[in-house]
Design an enzyme around this catalytic site. Structure first.
Site, PDB file in Angstrom:
ATOM      1  N   TYR A  39     -16.800  16.126 -15.732  1.00 43.95           N
ATOM      2  CA  TYR A  39     -17.114  14.704 -15.794  1.00 43.95           C
ATOM      3  C   TYR A  39     -18.138  14.428 -14.680  1.00 43.95           C
ATOM      4  CZ  TYR A  39     -16.545   9.694 -15.127  1.00 43.95           C
ATOM      5  OH  TYR A  39     -16.779   8.355 -14.986  1.00 43.95           O
TER       6      TYR A  39
ATOM      7  N   ARG B 145       0.850  -1.193   0.000  1.00 45.62           N
ATOM      8  CA  ARG B 145       0.000   0.000   0.000  1.00 45.62           C
ATOM      9  C   ARG B 145       0.886   1.244   0.000  1.00 45.62           C
ATOM     10  NH1 ARG B 145      -1.352   1.769   4.522  1.00 45.62           N
ATOM     11  NH2 ARG B 145      -2.092  -0.190   5.422  1.00 45.62           N
TER      12      ARG B 145
ATOM     13  N   LYS C 178      -8.659   5.839 -19.401  1.00 47.51           N
ATOM     14  CA  LYS C 178      -8.986   6.334 -20.737  1.00 47.51           C
ATOM     15  C   LYS C 178      -7.766   6.252 -21.664  1.00 47.51           C
ATOM     16  CE  LYS C 178     -12.769   7.056 -18.488  1.00 47.51           C
ATOM     17  NZ  LYS C 178     -13.085   8.341 -17.851  1.00 47.51           N
TER      18      LYS C 178
ATOM     19  N   ASP D 142      -7.873  18.449 -14.870  1.00 47.47           N
ATOM     20  CA  ASP D 142      -8.170  17.071 -15.266  1.00 47.47           C
ATOM     21  C   ASP D 142      -7.796  16.976 -16.742  1.00 47.47           C
ATOM     22  OD1 ASP D 142      -9.342  14.737 -16.234  1.00 47.47           O
ATOM     23  OD2 ASP D 142     -11.033  14.832 -14.846  1.00 47.47           O
TER      24      ASP D 142
HETATM   25  C1  LIG Z   1     -13.510   8.775 -16.612  1.00 48.88           C
HETATM   26  C2  LIG Z   1     -13.142  10.120 -16.161  1.00 48.88           C
HETATM   27  C3  LIG Z   1     -12.881  10.397 -14.817  1.00 48.88           C
HETATM   28  C4  LIG Z   1     -13.035   9.346 -13.718  1.00 48.88           C
HETATM   29  O1  LIG Z   1     -12.107   8.326 -13.859  1.00 48.88           O
HETATM   30  P1  LIG Z   1     -12.385   6.818 -13.358  1.00 48.88           P
HETATM   31  O2  LIG Z   1     -11.128   6.124 -13.760  1.00 48.88           O
HETATM   32  O3  LIG Z   1     -13.610   6.331 -14.054  1.00 48.88           O
HETATM   33  O4  LIG Z   1     -12.571   6.889 -11.884  1.00 48.88           O
HETATM   34  C5  LIG Z   1     -12.509  11.674 -14.462  1.00 48.88           C
HETATM   35  N1  LIG Z   1     -12.417  12.657 -15.391  1.00 48.88           N
HETATM   36  C6  LIG Z   1     -12.657  12.433 -16.685  1.00 48.88           C
HETATM   37  C7  LIG Z   1     -12.537  13.544 -17.653  1.00 48.88           C
HETATM   38  C8  LIG Z   1     -13.036  11.164 -17.128  1.00 48.88           C
HETATM   39  O5  LIG Z   1     -13.309  10.969 -18.415  1.00 48.88           O
END
Ligand SMILES: *Cc1c(COP(=O)(O)O)cnc(C)c1O
Length: 385
Positions: free
Chosen positions: A103, A51, A201, A176
């Site tokens: 998001y 961890r 992604k 982000d």
């Molecule tokens: C998918 C996504 C998230 C969240 O990520 P997870 O891996 O699903 O927790 C945050 N910001 C954006 C822009 C995303 O497309």
């Protein structure tokens, strides 16, 4: 940090990924272990418990930092776990200005968890409008949270301008960077303080893992987020870290192809008589095309559009594509088509949603890296008949 001064693709393949010191393994092994045998009290090789630290995860963390041009990187079990870790920097009563087109999961975390549990105060504004952000900043504002480009309208916010404005008011800026990936956009170089990713992604890139990452060059912020990472424990397992690391090796070539294919798809849609509107920052007709060219080195692979036939035509189209799968998520090598109003944005009240352009007729594409002729032909068949 070794390889930090090399090109992006070289960093993606080599940063943090030197031959395994124990065995010479060229590829970072999956250290599937929870614990590490120590030589004597206080004497170990830098790892005690997974961890707190794991060599496979450490390789990923160094690679993510190298790709964002950051001093430090941290990996998490999901993008939202990474987001939560950044928000742990704040204290009850702190004010956050965030985009009003986030998001959906980030909005849910802010509005339903952190507002109540952590007593954070949020103001949501259109961050593509610097004047709106300026107005929303208060003396107790500690963080500006920016997502650019946004989902699904592909709206951009000016990271450099917003960072200058927030810093003047003593607030830090988090971006982000999931939609652009570090290949096309490096927020830290534009003045942001911390970058967050859903590695689920583009960074993972194959729709086979859920993960997140944070990168920053502020030592204090890094130490605080790392402390939280260990204290709260939302770390990725060694295998998931390895899968993301493997995905990163091809990030540069994938992103170039995502962009080439997305541009071909966007241009095709723009010229199609059944198409009403197309949103893609790479089209000169996009209202923020100039900002996109200035702030990003490419336009990534996300496109959204509406049809002349409205919602009915959109419903019909998603049932007719064969190469594009009708599914949520994005950033994988395979093409996906999404209906935001009933999928990713279903939780947002209709009126609010439609105000932002997310009508029942809007479709979103995550353009994959298949042959672009097949992608265009697939869409043509789905929307023409
Ligand atoms: C998918 C996504 C998230 C969240 O990520 P997870 O891996 O699903 O927790 C945050 N910001 C954006 C822009 C995303 O497309």
């Amino acid at each position: 940090m070794k390889f930090a001064d090399r090109g992006f693709a070289t960093r993606a393949i080599h940063a943090g990924q030197e031959a395994d010191p124990a065995t010479g393994a060229t590829i970072v092994p999956i250290y599937q272990t929870s614990t590490y045998t120590q030589e004597a009290p206080g004497q170990h090789k830098g790892y005690e418990y997974s961890r707190s630290g794991n060599p496979t995860r450490a390789a990923l963390e160094e690679c993510v930092a190298a790709l964002e041009g950051a001093e430090y990187g941290l990996a998490f079990a999901s993008g939202l776990a990474a987001t939560t870790a950044v928000m742990s920097l704040l204290s009850p009563g702190d004010h956050v200005v965030a985009g009003d087109d986030l998001y959906g999961g980030s909005y849910r975390l802010f509005d339903k968890v952190l507002k109540r549990g952590n007593k954070l105060d949020f103001t949501y504004v259109d961050t593509s409008d610097p004047a709106a952000v300026e107005k929303a900043l208060r003396p107790e504002t500690k963080l500006l949270w920016v997502e650019t480009p946004t989902n699904p309208m592909l709206t951009l916010s000016d990271i450099r301008e917003l960072s200058g404005m927030a810093h003047e008011r003593g607030a830090v800026v988090a971006v982000d960077n999931t939609f652009a990936s570090p290949y096309f956009q490096r927020p830290l170089s534009l003045g942001a303080d911390v970058v967050v990713h859903s590695t689920t992604k583009y960074m993972g890139g194959h729709s086979d893992v859920v993960g997140g990452a944070v990168a920053t060059s502020h030592e204090g912020m890094h130490e605080a987020i790392k402390f939280y990472q260990n204290a709260a424990g939302a770390v990725p397992g060694a295998f998931d870290a390895w899968i993301v690391l493997r995905g990163l090796k091809t990030l540069a070539v994938r992103m170039r192809q995502h962009e080439e294919n997305a541009l071909a798809v966007a241009e095709f849609l723009q010229g199609h008589p059944q198409v009403a509107t197309v949103n893609y920052p790479g089209l000169p007709a996009h209202p923020q095309h100039e900002l996109a060219k200035r702030q990003m080195t490419g336009f990534s692979g996300m496109v959204s559009f509406t049809l002349e036939g409205g919602a009915e035509a959109a419903y019909a189209a998603v049932q007719k594509t064969e190469v594009f799968s009708f599914a949520e998520s994005l950033g994988g090598v395979e093409s996906l088509i999404t209906h935001p109003a009933t999928m990713t944005h279903a939780a947002i009240p209709r009126e609010e949603r439609e105000e932002r352009g997310v009508t029942d007729g809007l479709l979103r594409l995550s353009v994959g890296i298949e042959d672009k002729e097949d992608l265009v032909a697939d869409l043509d068949r789905a929307i023409s008949s």
